[in-house]
Design a protein around this motif. Sequence first.
Motif, short mmCIF file in Angstrom:
data_model
loop_
_atom_site.label_atom_id
_atom_site.label_comp_id
_atom_site.label_asym_id
_atom_site.label_seq_id
_atom_site.Cartn_x
_atom_site.Cartn_y
_atom_site.Cartn_z
N VAL A 44 0.68 -2.85 -45.77
CA VAL A 44 1.22 -4.11 -45.26
C VAL A 44 1.80 -4.95 -46.40
O VAL A 44 1.17 -5.08 -47.45
CB VAL A 44 0.13 -4.92 -44.53
N GLY A 45 2.98 -5.54 -46.17
CA GLY A 45 3.56 -6.43 -47.17
C GLY A 45 4.89 -7.00 -46.70
O GLY A 45 5.53 -6.47 -45.79
N VAL A 46 5.30 -8.08 -47.33
CA VAL A 46 6.55 -8.74 -46.94
C VAL A 46 7.74 -7.86 -47.22
O VAL A 46 7.66 -6.89 -47.99
CB VAL A 46 6.71 -10.09 -47.67
N GLU A 252 3.64 -6.79 -41.00
CA GLU A 252 2.43 -7.42 -40.50
C GLU A 252 1.42 -6.32 -40.18
O GLU A 252 1.80 -5.20 -39.82
CB GLU A 252 2.70 -8.26 -39.25
N ALA A 253 0.16 -6.65 -40.28
CA ALA A 253 -0.88 -5.67 -39.98
C ALA A 253 -0.79 -5.24 -38.52
O ALA A 253 -0.48 -6.04 -37.64
CB ALA A 253 -2.25 -6.26 -40.28
N LEU A 254 -1.05 -3.97 -38.28
CA LEU A 254 -1.00 -3.46 -36.92
C LEU A 254 -1.98 -4.21 -36.03
O LEU A 254 -3.17 -4.29 -36.34
CB LEU A 254 -1.34 -1.97 -36.91
N PRO A 255 -1.50 -4.73 -34.90
CA PRO A 255 -2.38 -5.53 -34.02
C PRO A 255 -2.93 -4.72 -32.85
O PRO A 255 -3.17 -5.26 -31.78
CB PRO A 255 -1.42 -6.61 -33.52
N TRP A 256 -3.14 -3.45 -33.06
CA TRP A 256 -3.42 -2.57 -31.93
C TRP A 256 -4.82 -2.73 -31.35
O TRP A 256 -5.12 -2.20 -30.28
CB TRP A 256 -3.19 -1.12 -32.33
#
Length: 833
Positions: A44-46, A252-256
């Motif tokens: 994860v990163g911009v 963005e971090a996976l929101p699963w």
Amino acid sequence: MSIRPRYRRVSALQRQFFNREGLLAVYDEELEGISERPRILNVVGVGGIGKSRLLQELRHRTPDRYRSARLDLQLPALRQQEDALAVLRTEFGAQGVKFDRFDIAYAVLWQRVHPQLQMDRKNTPFAEESEVLSKILDDAMGLPVFGTAAGLVRLTGRAIANRQRRHRIEADSTLQELDSLSNAELGHAVTYLFAEDLRQSAQEQPFVLYVDAYEAMVPAPIPGGRSFASDAWLRDLLGQLQGGLTVLASREALPWTAYDKEWDAVIRRARVEGLPMAARLDLLNQAGITEIPRQRSIAEASAGVPFYLHLAVDTHVQNPDRTEDAGTSEEIVQRFLQHVAPDEVRILELLSIARTFDLEVFRTVGRHFDLPANLLTWESLTAYSFAYPLPLGWYRLHQLMVSALQGHLSPAVKREAHAVLRAHWEGLADRMERGAEERGVARSSPLREAVYHGLRAGNLAPDEILKHADRALRMSSRQAVDGMVKDLRDHLAASADHTEAPSSVAAIRDAADCLDAESRLELGDTGAAMALTPVRETSARSVVAARLALAGANARRIAGESALAARIFEQVWEDHSGEARTSAGLCVADIRMWQGDFQGAFALAEEVYAICSPEERVIRGDLKRLMHLGHRFLMDFARAQDLLLQAEQEYRAVDAVIGLANLRTNRAELLAFTDPEAAVAEAGVALEVQRELGAQHEIGKVYTAMAIAQIRMGQLERAELSFRNANAALDRAGYRSGRARADMFRAFLLLRRGEPEAASALLRHATREFEVCQVYPSLILAIHRATELIGLADADITAAADRARPTIRPLGAAHELEQRTEHVLSMFVEVDS
């Protein structure tokens, strides 16, 4: 943005790889942990932080015992399930994976989607790559579409000689059901059979799948993971990939976990941070940018984002003589905002005006400019990784975005946005000052933000800057005032292009110098305060000019230039009729007292106290403390104690941190003459307070009080150490008269130790310093009397006493002062019989 081929930027992927050792170690750990269950390493990163380059490096470093494939979701076609599976099947198939069942299922899906095409080698996907399909189509002798999956399975029996493979296909229940499935169900079945064939091959050789740019598939992250099923097929696929590792890069971090909590056990998140400075410099050096100042400038501006560094390198390659790297900011912001919903970009441009923002700032700006200001939009904006979360619901944008986003706004819009934010922060400060709400910020920080935005809105007068600073001090925050000074300096530096009127720039500079000098004085940095306040013949009618003059005069008083300080004090007291008049009166009374005119000092102090408004509690406390000091130097300790208590009441009413801290010093000084044991304890507390504030002159005074008390208690070694500490602090502060007063009492220590000649020399030195600084004539008389009592009469000291005597105007009769002085001296010297 520079006009050049976009292809050239791919060169960043061929440049040397730097840093990321921690991420490489995490990857190695995940490789070793591959098991019969799905596993995802979420990088994860911009945007521009180097995720794609990292994936490339990870694949390059992966041992040959692993098969690997890459899925780049930046390509629009690969965001579709059928195309993505086809690419992965081709990559893994080239490495020896047999996709017998998948190939048949995919052919059925293809025929379902393209019923007008005949199923032959020319039209059927993977007909050449798939051993199963090629043999089926050869046996079919070019017949028209077979129409059913069952027909394909039957033909398999004749086409494949390997009994085990043939049995696996003929007995597969999923293949038997394909013809009865809906189109949607058929798509799920195709994904399932791809995963099954890959899992089967993983028993012999594990695999790694690299998925890049997940945000291209889900461009607008919504808290809770509700992405409207755009990534459903990818989740479905990765959740079935057993026997291997998936490395997925996303902004963005996976929101699963919003779909299923079990994803928590599957996904490991690893954040890609900015490159450290050493790695940035190495990258630039390897790329040919070797000039150290330019390296440092580019490295600092990059904020650790490799994309910025590579843009700078590309600029250098195209034009090595170019000294600046301008023009990259727009490319940076486009990189950051790629995949951001268009209706959110405008509000981000306006939020870039705010250094930090929360939900209320967002709503204030949105409502004023008629932009969406609802909670859903807020949650979407703050879900982006370039919106950095701060404690208690606050956010800031990545620093590389800010200037570029502001460049999208016209000057008029920027000024209006700053004016809106100034009003917001001032309203928040008002509410917090009344104790109406807690917002997760320091009580004084809204005042700093109000000054910051007021400057840029062009609607903040210099005297308003000082008012905000005074309010911050009343809220016990010197730090906020120092922050205001920094903001003022930065604004002045940015105004060097002469976009503002010279008079306006000069007024703001005076306000900055005034606040800076006052802060330096509180720290005891006399030299810096004097440098900020050169003596000049200007009117002191404005508040800023008056306070600047008073700060300079106070610095000169501490440095021993009492005559010049007195002249400036008197001028401001006579010329100024505004808010700084009471401060000017306090200063005039102060200098009169130090010069021996106690009657004039007390009369003026009473006059100034009478004209103070009820809100000027700090000035009122300072006046009471001034009169306390007067009585203390007149040796009237009982009256001094009463006035000290009155000063404390004034300070405590407004929680005046500086006033209460200095009162601690004065209490230790008073107790040194009335209760030495209590003085040492009080001095210990005062030292803690003053060290926290960093006030060197006050620290020197506290150590002096401690030493005086220790002399009285017979603790001569401790007193010597205390005097050394006092002298060091007083010298750092440039406090000549304070150092001379410490030397006077240290002479009494030398007498106790049997060193009369050294004591006599030190008393002569203290006397000369008092005369040079034009202060403490009453102490000169005390020194003279002490030399008489101990039989060390000195002509120079006697002459100085003769000069000092006429300048003293004590309260009460002169003989009463002499009696009290004799009593105090008896605490330190033994009378020579």
